[in-house]
Motif scaffolding. Sequence first.
Motif, PDB file in Angstrom:
ATOM      1  N   TRP A  87      -8.809   1.283   1.367  1.00  0.00           N
ATOM      2  CA  TRP A  87      -8.535  -0.152   1.293  1.00  0.00           C
ATOM      3  C   TRP A  87      -9.692  -0.975   1.857  1.00  0.00           C
ATOM      4  O   TRP A  87      -9.545  -1.782   2.760  1.00  0.00           O
ATOM      5  CB  TRP A  87      -7.177  -0.492   1.948  1.00  0.00           C
ATOM      6  CG  TRP A  87      -6.049   0.104   1.173  1.00  0.00           C
ATOM      7  CD1 TRP A  87      -5.347   1.231   1.482  1.00  0.00           C
ATOM      8  CD2 TRP A  87      -5.534  -0.350  -0.090  1.00  0.00           C
ATOM      9  NE1 TRP A  87      -4.422   1.510   0.493  1.00  0.00           N
ATOM     10  CE2 TRP A  87      -4.514   0.549  -0.484  1.00  0.00           C
ATOM     11  CE3 TRP A  87      -5.835  -1.430  -0.956  1.00  0.00           C
ATOM     12  CZ2 TRP A  87      -3.783   0.425  -1.672  1.00  0.00           C
ATOM     13  CZ3 TRP A  87      -5.103  -1.563  -2.133  1.00  0.00           C
ATOM     14  CH2 TRP A  87      -4.096  -0.644  -2.475  1.00  0.00           C
ATOM     15  N   ARG A  88     -10.866  -0.682   1.286  1.00  0.00           N
ATOM     16  CA  ARG A  88     -12.078  -1.462   1.585  1.00  0.00           C
ATOM     17  C   ARG A  88     -12.722  -1.836   0.264  1.00  0.00           C
ATOM     18  O   ARG A  88     -12.675  -1.064  -0.695  1.00  0.00           O
ATOM     19  CB  ARG A  88     -13.095  -0.618   2.359  1.00  0.00           C
ATOM     20  CG  ARG A  88     -12.746  -0.380   3.818  1.00  0.00           C
ATOM     21  CD  ARG A  88     -13.918   0.260   4.545  1.00  0.00           C
ATOM     22  NE  ARG A  88     -14.395   1.469   3.879  1.00  0.00           N
ATOM     23  CZ  ARG A  88     -15.639   1.624   3.431  1.00  0.00           C
ATOM     24  NH1 ARG A  88     -16.537   0.669   3.581  1.00  0.00           N
ATOM     25  NH2 ARG A  88     -15.994   2.758   2.843  1.00  0.00           N
ATOM     26  N   VAL A  89     -13.330  -3.009   0.203  1.00  0.00           N
ATOM     27  CA  VAL A  89     -14.081  -3.418  -0.989  1.00  0.00           C
ATOM     28  C   VAL A  89     -15.554  -3.068  -0.731  1.00  0.00           C
ATOM     29  O   VAL A  89     -16.076  -3.398   0.334  1.00  0.00           O
ATOM     30  CB  VAL A  89     -13.925  -4.940  -1.237  1.00  0.00           C
ATOM     31  CG1 VAL A  89     -14.777  -5.384  -2.420  1.00  0.00           C
ATOM     32  CG2 VAL A  89     -12.462  -5.291  -1.487  1.00  0.00           C
ATOM     33  N   PRO A  90     -16.211  -2.384  -1.669  1.00  0.00           N
ATOM     34  CA  PRO A  90     -17.625  -2.060  -1.444  1.00  0.00           C
ATOM     35  C   PRO A  90     -18.475  -3.328  -1.537  1.00  0.00           C
ATOM     36  O   PRO A  90     -17.981  -4.384  -1.901  1.00  0.00           O
ATOM     37  CB  PRO A  90     -17.948  -1.096  -2.591  1.00  0.00           C
ATOM     38  CG  PRO A  90     -17.000  -1.475  -3.679  1.00  0.00           C
ATOM     39  CD  PRO A  90     -15.738  -1.934  -2.985  1.00  0.00           C
ATOM     40  N   ASP A  91     -19.782  -3.205  -1.232  1.00  0.00           N
ATOM     41  CA  ASP A  91     -20.668  -4.369  -1.321  1.00  0.00           C
ATOM     42  C   ASP A  91     -21.067  -4.653  -2.763  1.00  0.00           C
ATOM     43  O   ASP A  91     -21.266  -5.803  -3.141  1.00  0.00           O
ATOM     44  CB  ASP A  91     -21.929  -4.137  -0.485  1.00  0.00           C
ATOM     45  CG  ASP A  91     -21.600  -3.944   0.984  1.00  0.00           C
ATOM     46  OD1 ASP A  91     -20.812  -4.751   1.516  1.00  0.00           O
ATOM     47  OD2 ASP A  91     -22.102  -2.979   1.591  1.00  0.00           O
TER      48      ASP A  91
ATOM     49  N   GLU B 250     -23.347  -0.846   0.452  1.00  0.00           N
ATOM     50  CA  GLU B 250     -22.518   0.263  -0.028  1.00  0.00           C
ATOM     51  C   GLU B 250     -22.178  -0.009  -1.501  1.00  0.00           C
ATOM     52  O   GLU B 250     -21.585  -1.030  -1.834  1.00  0.00           O
ATOM     53  CB  GLU B 250     -21.250   0.355   0.819  1.00  0.00           C
ATOM     54  CG  GLU B 250     -20.423   1.570   0.522  1.00  0.00           C
ATOM     55  CD  GLU B 250     -19.328   1.793   1.566  1.00  0.00           C
ATOM     56  OE1 GLU B 250     -19.235   1.019   2.533  1.00  0.00           O
ATOM     57  OE2 GLU B 250     -18.562   2.745   1.384  1.00  0.00           O
TER      58      GLU B 250
ATOM     59  N   VAL C 229     -10.946   0.588  -4.452  1.00  0.00           N
ATOM     60  CA  VAL C 229     -10.593  -0.010  -3.160  1.00  0.00           C
ATOM     61  C   VAL C 229      -9.635   0.910  -2.391  1.00  0.00           C
ATOM     62  O   VAL C 229      -9.835   1.193  -1.199  1.00  0.00           O
ATOM     63  CB  VAL C 229      -9.975  -1.411  -3.361  1.00  0.00           C
ATOM     64  CG1 VAL C 229      -9.382  -1.941  -2.071  1.00  0.00           C
ATOM     65  CG2 VAL C 229     -11.033  -2.369  -3.899  1.00  0.00           C
TER      66      VAL C 229
ATOM     67  N   HIS D 110      -6.111  -9.331  -3.635  1.00  0.00           N
ATOM     68  CA  HIS D 110      -5.948 -10.377  -2.622  1.00  0.00           C
ATOM     69  C   HIS D 110      -4.727 -11.251  -2.940  1.00  0.00           C
ATOM     70  O   HIS D 110      -3.900 -11.515  -2.069  1.00  0.00           O
ATOM     71  CB  HIS D 110      -7.224 -11.206  -2.544  1.00  0.00           C
ATOM     72  CG  HIS D 110      -7.117 -12.395  -1.642  1.00  0.00           C
ATOM     73  ND1 HIS D 110      -6.869 -12.288  -0.294  1.00  0.00           N
ATOM     74  CD2 HIS D 110      -7.181 -13.726  -1.906  1.00  0.00           C
ATOM     75  CE1 HIS D 110      -6.802 -13.487   0.240  1.00  0.00           C
ATOM     76  NE2 HIS D 110      -6.984 -14.380  -0.711  1.00  0.00           N
TER      77      HIS D 110
ATOM     78  N   LEU E 114     -11.417   4.005  -1.112  1.00  0.00           N
ATOM     79  CA  LEU E 114     -12.324   3.744   0.008  1.00  0.00           C
ATOM     80  C   LEU E 114     -11.534   3.448   1.290  1.00  0.00           C
ATOM     81  O   LEU E 114     -12.098   2.999   2.281  1.00  0.00           O
ATOM     82  CB  LEU E 114     -13.246   2.560  -0.306  1.00  0.00           C
ATOM     83  CG  LEU E 114     -14.407   2.817  -1.271  1.00  0.00           C
ATOM     84  CD1 LEU E 114     -15.123   1.516  -1.625  1.00  0.00           C
ATOM     85  CD2 LEU E 114     -15.401   3.822  -0.689  1.00  0.00           C
TER      86      LEU E 114
ATOM     87  N   MET F 225      -4.936  -7.031  -0.014  1.00  0.00           N
ATOM     88  CA  MET F 225      -6.181  -7.185   0.738  1.00  0.00           C
ATOM     89  C   MET F 225      -6.149  -8.556   1.406  1.00  0.00           C
ATOM     90  O   MET F 225      -5.876  -9.561   0.740  1.00  0.00           O
ATOM     91  CB  MET F 225      -7.390  -7.094  -0.201  1.00  0.00           C
ATOM     92  CG  MET F 225      -7.576  -5.748  -0.866  1.00  0.00           C
ATOM     93  SD  MET F 225      -7.909  -4.401   0.288  1.00  0.00           S
ATOM     94  CE  MET F 225      -9.593  -4.792   0.781  1.00  0.00           C
TER      95      MET F 225
ATOM     96  N   PRO G 212     -12.388 -10.942  -2.161  1.00  0.00           N
ATOM     97  CA  PRO G 212     -13.421  -9.898  -2.215  1.00  0.00           C
ATOM     98  C   PRO G 212     -14.834 -10.480  -2.143  1.00  0.00           C
ATOM     99  O   PRO G 212     -15.184 -11.351  -2.914  1.00  0.00           O
ATOM    100  CB  PRO G 212     -13.170  -9.233  -3.564  1.00  0.00           C
ATOM    101  CG  PRO G 212     -12.467 -10.262  -4.390  1.00  0.00           C
ATOM    102  CD  PRO G 212     -11.664 -11.089  -3.425  1.00  0.00           C
TER     103      PRO G 212
ATOM    104  N   ARG H 121       0.840  -1.199   0.000  1.00  0.00           N
ATOM    105  CA  ARG H 121       0.000   0.000   0.000  1.00  0.00           C
ATOM    106  C   ARG H 121       0.877   1.253   0.000  1.00  0.00           C
ATOM    107  O   ARG H 121       0.542   2.254  -0.609  1.00  0.00           O
ATOM    108  CB  ARG H 121      -0.930  -0.020   1.210  1.00  0.00           C
ATOM    109  CG  ARG H 121      -1.948  -1.145   1.137  1.00  0.00           C
ATOM    110  CD  ARG H 121      -2.873  -1.152   2.342  1.00  0.00           C
ATOM    111  NE  ARG H 121      -3.774  -2.302   2.295  1.00  0.00           N
ATOM    112  CZ  ARG H 121      -4.729  -2.539   3.194  1.00  0.00           C
ATOM    113  NH1 ARG H 121      -4.910  -1.695   4.201  1.00  0.00           N
ATOM    114  NH2 ARG H 121      -5.511  -3.597   3.080  1.00  0.00           N
TER     115      ARG H 121
END
Length: 407
Positions: free
Chosen positions: A225-229, A369, A220, A252, A223, A257, A261, A46
């Motif tokens: 380092w988040r995966v949305p829904d 999300e 990602v 991943h 956000l 990550m 996901p 990252r």
Amino acid sequence: MKYVLSLRCRECGRDYPVAPQHVCEFCFGPLEAAYDYEAIAAEISRATIAAGPTTMWRYAPLLPAPAEGAIDIGAGFTRLREAPRLAAELGLRRLWLKLDGGNPTHSFKDRVVSVALSVARSFGFEIAACASTGNLANAVAAHAAAAGMRSIVFIPSDLEEGKIAGTVVFGGEVVAVDGSYDDVNRLCAELSGEKPWAFVNVNLRPYYAEGSKTLAFETVEQLGWRVPDAFVVPIASGSLLTKIGKGLRELHHVGLMPDEPGVTIHGAQAAGCSPVATAFESGTDDVRPVKPDTVAKSLAIGNPADGYYAIKEARASGGRITSISEEAVVDGMRLLARTEGVFTETAGGVTIGTLEKLVREGDIAPDQETVALITGIGLKTLEALGSSEPTYRIKPRLEDAIEVLGN
Ligand SMILES: *Cc1c(COP(=O)(O)O)cnc(C)c1O
Ligand SMILES: [Zn+2]
């Protein structure tokens, strides 16, 4: 290309050398770039990404990037903006817009072209070419100009004026073909056997297609380092949708990550050209070609090369590929403009109209999300809105202004 091991057939798994080719000689399946993920994992983090350029090339190790440098005119790392007013209107808790109209030629096609022409130059090509529904032509001509290459683009003759102007201005040679995009594409496939040209979406397609992954990477990262829904993705050839899935899995694979996901990927088409949605909704993955007749010209591919793979990707994720009426496309453009101040092209209208349908029909739950990919700007497709008139016409007099506007 440091980390690309081979081009691998998506059907039979045979490996091919890293060269300008796109079909398996054995089974005619499409070829896709295969990477050494372990080697990438050892180099990327990252932090290295954050220290990279503020373009899509911050993810260079995850792209087929030539050693001698990319043609980077600023594609990618576009804004991801939260859309609270649209979310409220649709009944969603959190909604984000990935604003790819912010690219150098104002569509997401700059991402795929930046990769394809970088690779083309490293292979020694001097002429860039493509079959285009408009946006691709703009991106090829601009990147070719910046790289000092000649560009020749083939388009269906009924294209919007804005898209022609946006190619010619860069010195791109435009060949208008009296036929549909699918006719243009067939012609280019034939020509690529005759001419030593870099057809970005024909002989360079395995490299070109990888550029789309950066939309997933950026979302990602942006956000936190988040995966949305959920994602809602417009479909032309279907390539972009498949690469959102591949990109998320790769994050991943290379250790960026921790988890696989868990994301739902939905696809969007307009009724006037909806071969992928039609197949999906009838429960098959057999995409029957259609003759496009739609305002969403940038998505008007009647025989989509990656339609089958887009269906597989969406189904595996629990998503849905569906279509909306032609009127709903324009309503979607107006809704986005009215609620969020974003003027998107018809493809964005398809995405927003389909998002509205998916929420209304319960495919996207209110607390999911969601990220909607807004892949181009409205100034290129003014025709879709009909003629725009001033709200009032007055003489330059105070009393006239007060009379029409009220007190
Ligand atoms: C080309 C294009 C798409 C979809 O691309 P595919 O990868 O072919 O499905 C979406 N939006 C816009 C504006 C485009 O130009
Ligand atoms: Zn094969």
